[in-house]
Design an enzyme around this catalytic site. Structure first.
Site, short mmCIF file in Angstrom:
data_model
loop_
_atom_site.label_atom_id
_atom_site.label_comp_id
_atom_site.label_asym_id
_atom_site.label_seq_id
_atom_site.Cartn_x
_atom_site.Cartn_y
_atom_site.Cartn_z
N LYS A 67 0.75 -1.19 0.18
CA LYS A 67 -0.11 -0.11 -0.08
C LYS A 67 1.04 1.23 -0.15
O LYS A 67 0.57 2.23 -0.27
CB LYS A 67 -1.15 -0.04 1.34
CG LYS A 67 -2.04 -1.03 0.96
CD LYS A 67 -3.17 -0.84 2.24
CE LYS A 67 -4.16 -1.71 2.30
NZ LYS A 67 -5.20 -1.73 3.28
N ASP A 104 -10.15 2.77 1.79
CA ASP A 104 -10.23 2.35 3.36
C ASP A 104 -10.66 3.59 3.91
O ASP A 104 -11.55 3.52 5.12
CB ASP A 104 -8.88 2.06 3.94
CG ASP A 104 -8.42 0.51 3.44
OD1 ASP A 104 -9.26 -0.15 3.08
OD2 ASP A 104 -7.31 0.33 3.17
P1 NAP Z 1 -0.19 -2.57 10.63
O1 NAP Z 1 0.07 -1.33 9.76
O2 NAP Z 1 0.87 -3.79 10.81
O3 NAP Z 1 -0.43 -1.95 12.04
C1 NAP Z 1 -0.74 -2.77 13.43
C2 NAP Z 1 -0.95 -2.11 14.74
O4 NAP Z 1 -1.07 -3.18 15.64
C3 NAP Z 1 0.39 -1.32 15.15
O5 NAP Z 1 -0.24 -0.07 15.61
C4 NAP Z 1 1.07 -2.11 15.93
O6 NAP Z 1 1.91 -1.68 16.87
C5 NAP Z 1 -0.18 -2.79 16.69
N1 NAP Z 1 0.20 -4.27 17.24
C6 NAP Z 1 0.63 -5.25 16.66
N2 NAP Z 1 0.84 -6.44 17.58
C7 NAP Z 1 0.50 -5.85 18.88
C8 NAP Z 1 0.56 -6.23 20.14
N3 NAP Z 1 0.82 -7.51 20.26
N4 NAP Z 1 0.40 -5.36 20.99
C9 NAP Z 1 -0.03 -4.35 21.00
N5 NAP Z 1 -0.07 -3.66 19.81
C10 NAP Z 1 0.06 -4.30 18.42
O7 NAP Z 1 -1.77 -3.11 10.25
P2 NAP Z 1 -3.01 -2.26 9.71
O8 NAP Z 1 -2.93 -2.54 8.28
O9 NAP Z 1 -3.08 -1.07 10.45
O10 NAP Z 1 -4.20 -3.49 10.25
C11 NAP Z 1 -4.52 -3.30 11.73
C12 NAP Z 1 -5.68 -4.25 11.75
O11 NAP Z 1 -6.77 -3.53 10.78
C13 NAP Z 1 -5.71 -5.60 11.19
O12 NAP Z 1 -6.53 -6.50 12.34
C14 NAP Z 1 -6.52 -5.50 10.03
O13 NAP Z 1 -7.23 -6.67 9.41
C15 NAP Z 1 -7.56 -4.43 10.13
N6 NAP Z 1 -7.92 -3.78 8.92
C16 NAP Z 1 -9.40 -3.90 8.79
C17 NAP Z 1 -9.85 -2.95 7.42
C18 NAP Z 1 -11.10 -3.34 7.15
O14 NAP Z 1 -11.81 -3.21 6.04
N7 NAP Z 1 -11.88 -3.49 8.03
C19 NAP Z 1 -8.79 -2.44 6.80
C20 NAP Z 1 -7.33 -2.40 7.18
C21 NAP Z 1 -7.03 -3.08 8.39
P3 NAP Z 1 3.33 -1.25 16.77
O15 NAP Z 1 3.37 0.15 16.18
O16 NAP Z 1 3.88 -1.29 18.19
O17 NAP Z 1 4.17 -2.32 16.07
#
Ligand code: NAP
Length: 289
Positions: free
Chosen positions: A75, A111
């Site tokens: 992305k 999104d």
């Molecule tokens: P990302 O960019 O990898 O960000 C992940 C986030 O989760 C970061 O803030 C990370 O913190 C935190 N995290 C990961 N492991 C953790 C832990 N063990 N304890 C505390 N915090 C933790 O992922 P993303 O693309 O933002 O996606 C995040 C979620 O949103 C996913 O579940 C995804 O499926 C969902 N999502 C849904 C949609 C939808 O259309 N509904 C669209 C996009 C994403 P750090 O900064 O410390 O690593």
């Protein structure tokens, strides 16, 4: 799984790229909408290795692929290969939808609007509200930028405080509102939740295979908070269950997923897809019926 409508030499192609991509819900969701409208399109998935991203984009121009969805991990990196990027996607720093207009590749982030629409459709009032985010990754960037103009205050709690600070600094450059970035811990959660109107989980905690976990202790939730969890697998996360039991209004991530897909579909084809059908297909695909 087969696509039981006829593909001819005139059929136009839409696709999603990611790495890995086999789990993607986009092909069943979009092909159902295409078939419903009796359109001569087909939607496929391509597993594109990060080293091949540039060649994939060149290939889309050469093959005249009409529309492309972009998912993890492309992305951000895809932006450099696009001819034009919509200002909101530039602010967010990520593109999830590309339209090929006669060889010119245009990028957007659906999104962001997809999430805002889902919140509004669920009756969540944004104007002048305090929003508490858990997480500062790609989803948090898209959601914060989409709602920043409407809400009064955004507080971001994240495991890595530098990531939260990076996001609030980007927001401050674009909007004149109150932002706060802090470490995600019990003390900050308790303090910030007391006077928050909306709580948004944008971390992957609560998603399969960690579906029984929640970063928010149930005892901190109160019935005047609207709780949104971006996770759609499972449809009802532990956080959403706890929030419902605490009397909160809630929303899971499925509607955001459907809306981002529907917005991409409309942009590519100029027709409105059946969102109920798209939602049904995802639920079937997840085996959650
Ligand atoms: P990302 O960019 O990898 O960000 C992940 C986030 O989760 C970061 O803030 C990370 O913190 C935190 N995290 C990961 N492991 C953790 C832990 N063990 N304890 C505390 N915090 C933790 O992922 P993303 O693309 O933002 O996606 C995040 C979620 O949103 C996913 O579940 C995804 O499926 C969902 N999502 C849904 C949609 C939808 O259309 N509904 C669209 C996009 C994403 P750090 O900064 O410390 O690593």
């Amino acid at each position: 799984m087969s696509v039981d409508f006829s593909i001819t030499g005139k059929t136009k192609i839409l696709c999603v790229i990611g790495h890995p991509i086999g789990h993607s819900m986009s092909p069943p969701m979009h092909n159902a909408a295409i078939r419903d409208l009796n359109l001569d399109y087909v939607y496929v998935a391509f597993d594109v290795h990060p080293n091949d991203l540039k060649y994939a984009l060149e290939g889309f121009k050469a093959l005249r692929i009409k529309g492309i969805n972009v998912t993890i991990p492309h992305k951000i990196n895809v932006i450099q290969y696009l001819d034009e990027v919509d200002p909101l996607a530039v602010q967010i720093g990520a593109v999830n939808t590309i339209k090929n207009e006669n060889g010119v590749l245009l990028g957007k982030n659906t999104d962001a609007l997809g999430c805002k629409m889902a919140l509004i459709e669920a009756g969540c009032k944004l104007m002048n509200k305090k929003v508490l985010f858990i997480g500062a990754g790609g989803a948090a960037r898209a959601i914060t930028f989409s709602i920043a103009e409407d809400v009064d205050q955004i507080v971001i709690l994240n495991r890595t405080v530098q990531h939260a600070k990076y996001l609030t600094t980007s927001l401050e450059k674009n909007f004149n509102k109150k932002y706060n970035a802090k470490e995600l811990n019990r003390e900050n959660l308790k303090k910030e939740l007391i006077n928050s109107d909306i709580l948004i989980n944008s971390t992957s905690i609560g998603m399969e295979p960690r579906a029984t976990e929640s970063l928010v202790p149930k005892e901190f939730l109160h019935s005047s908070i609207f709780v949104f969890d971006a996770i759609y697998n499972p449809l009802e996360t532990r956080l959403i269950k706890d929030a419902k039991e605490s009397g909160c209004r809630t929303l899971g991530g499925l509607d955001m997923l459907v809306n981002q897909g529907a917005l991409a579909f409309e942009w590519w084809i100029g027709k409105t897809p059946n969102k109920m059908l798209m939602k049904k297909k995802i639920i079937e695909f997840l085996g959650l019926k």
